[in-house]
Design a protein around this motif. Structure first.
Motif, short mmCIF file in Angstrom:
data_model
loop_
_atom_site.label_atom_id
_atom_site.label_comp_id
_atom_site.label_asym_id
_atom_site.label_seq_id
_atom_site.Cartn_x
_atom_site.Cartn_y
_atom_site.Cartn_z
N ASP A 63 5.95 -49.70 -67.19
CA ASP A 63 5.45 -49.79 -68.50
C ASP A 63 5.15 -51.19 -69.09
O ASP A 63 6.13 -52.22 -68.66
CB ASP A 63 6.21 -49.04 -69.56
CG ASP A 63 6.14 -47.63 -69.44
OD1 ASP A 63 5.12 -47.12 -68.80
OD2 ASP A 63 6.99 -46.65 -69.93
N GLY A 87 -0.13 -53.87 -72.69
CA GLY A 87 -1.01 -52.81 -72.27
C GLY A 87 -1.88 -52.84 -73.50
O GLY A 87 -1.66 -52.96 -74.57
N THR A 117 -4.59 -50.21 -72.48
CA THR A 117 -4.96 -48.89 -72.30
C THR A 117 -4.22 -48.59 -70.90
O THR A 117 -3.62 -49.12 -70.25
CB THR A 117 -6.32 -48.59 -72.07
OG1 THR A 117 -6.81 -47.06 -72.25
CG2 THR A 117 -7.13 -49.33 -70.94
N ALA A 118 -4.27 -47.24 -70.52
CA ALA A 118 -3.64 -46.80 -69.48
C ALA A 118 -4.39 -47.11 -68.27
O ALA A 118 -5.71 -47.08 -68.10
CB ALA A 118 -3.45 -45.19 -69.49
N THR A 122 1.73 -51.49 -64.43
CA THR A 122 0.84 -50.11 -64.86
C THR A 122 1.16 -49.85 -66.24
O THR A 122 2.50 -49.92 -66.76
CB THR A 122 1.62 -49.11 -63.92
OG1 THR A 122 1.23 -49.12 -62.54
CG2 THR A 122 0.99 -47.58 -64.58
N ALA A 159 1.17 -47.16 -68.97
CA ALA A 159 1.17 -45.78 -69.03
C ALA A 159 0.57 -45.34 -70.15
O ALA A 159 -0.18 -44.26 -70.28
CB ALA A 159 2.68 -45.31 -68.89
N THR A 160 0.55 -45.96 -71.25
CA THR A 160 0.08 -45.68 -72.57
C THR A 160 -0.47 -47.11 -73.38
O THR A 160 -0.33 -48.00 -72.66
CB THR A 160 0.77 -44.91 -73.52
OG1 THR A 160 2.21 -45.94 -73.76
CG2 THR A 160 1.31 -43.55 -72.85
N CYS A 161 -0.99 -47.00 -74.26
CA CYS A 161 -1.43 -48.12 -75.12
C CYS A 161 0.03 -48.93 -75.46
O CYS A 161 1.09 -48.48 -75.08
CB CYS A 161 -2.23 -47.61 -76.58
SG CYS A 161 -3.57 -47.40 -76.05
#
Length: 146
Positions: free
Chosen positions: A1, A34, A36-37, A57, A59-61
């Motif tokens: 994340d 991050g 976006t995913a 990676t 995973a979410t915003c």
């Protein structure tokens, strides 16, 4: 994340993301956030042209901000904060910056004492990162502004 604070033992290089629609990174500080995913290849290139990469990676915003670890070298209080945030650090060196979650530096100050404070009245409510850069390392903590 993500967000993550990436570091290198070799200073003076630049950070880059090959997929800024997924992960943005400040080229100087190595703070990655991050968008976006998805995944992005993050590369650190030294002044001599050598490079190293890591895959991040998202995973979410940017709601994954709770993954930024707390530490004993820097204290941020109160947190959440309203008008003023105080920051205590373990040594008088380096600088402290406040970053918003889109990767923009919104405040910065050179350390002149182990305790300092920032006026937050010009900032909107939300989640920010407090970054203290000193010697060859970086401490990062999250700040919530009400």
């Amino acid at each position: 994340d993500v967000p993550k604070s990436l570091t290198s033992s070799i200073t003076g290089g630049d950070w880059a993301s090959d997929n800024t629609s997924v992960v943005i990174i400040d080229s100087a500080t190595g703070i990655a956030m991050g968008v976006t995913a998805g995944t992005a290849n993050i590369t650190y290139t030294t002044l001599q042209g050598c490079s190293s990469s890591v895959i991040l990676t998202a995973a979410t915003c940017p709601t994954g901000v709770q993954t930024v670890p707390q530490n004993d070298k820097m204290k941020v209080y109160p947190n959440p904060a309203n008008n003023i945030v105080s920051i205590s650090v373990s040594s008088v060196e380096g600088q402290i910056a406040i970053w918003n979650m889109t990767g923009i530096k919104v405040a910065e100050r050179k350390i002149s004492d182990v305790k300092t404070s920032f006026d937050l009245n010009a900032l909107t409510s939300g989640v920010y990162l407090i970054v203290w850069e000193h010697e060859l390392s970086r401490e990062v903590q999250r700040l919530v502004i009400k």
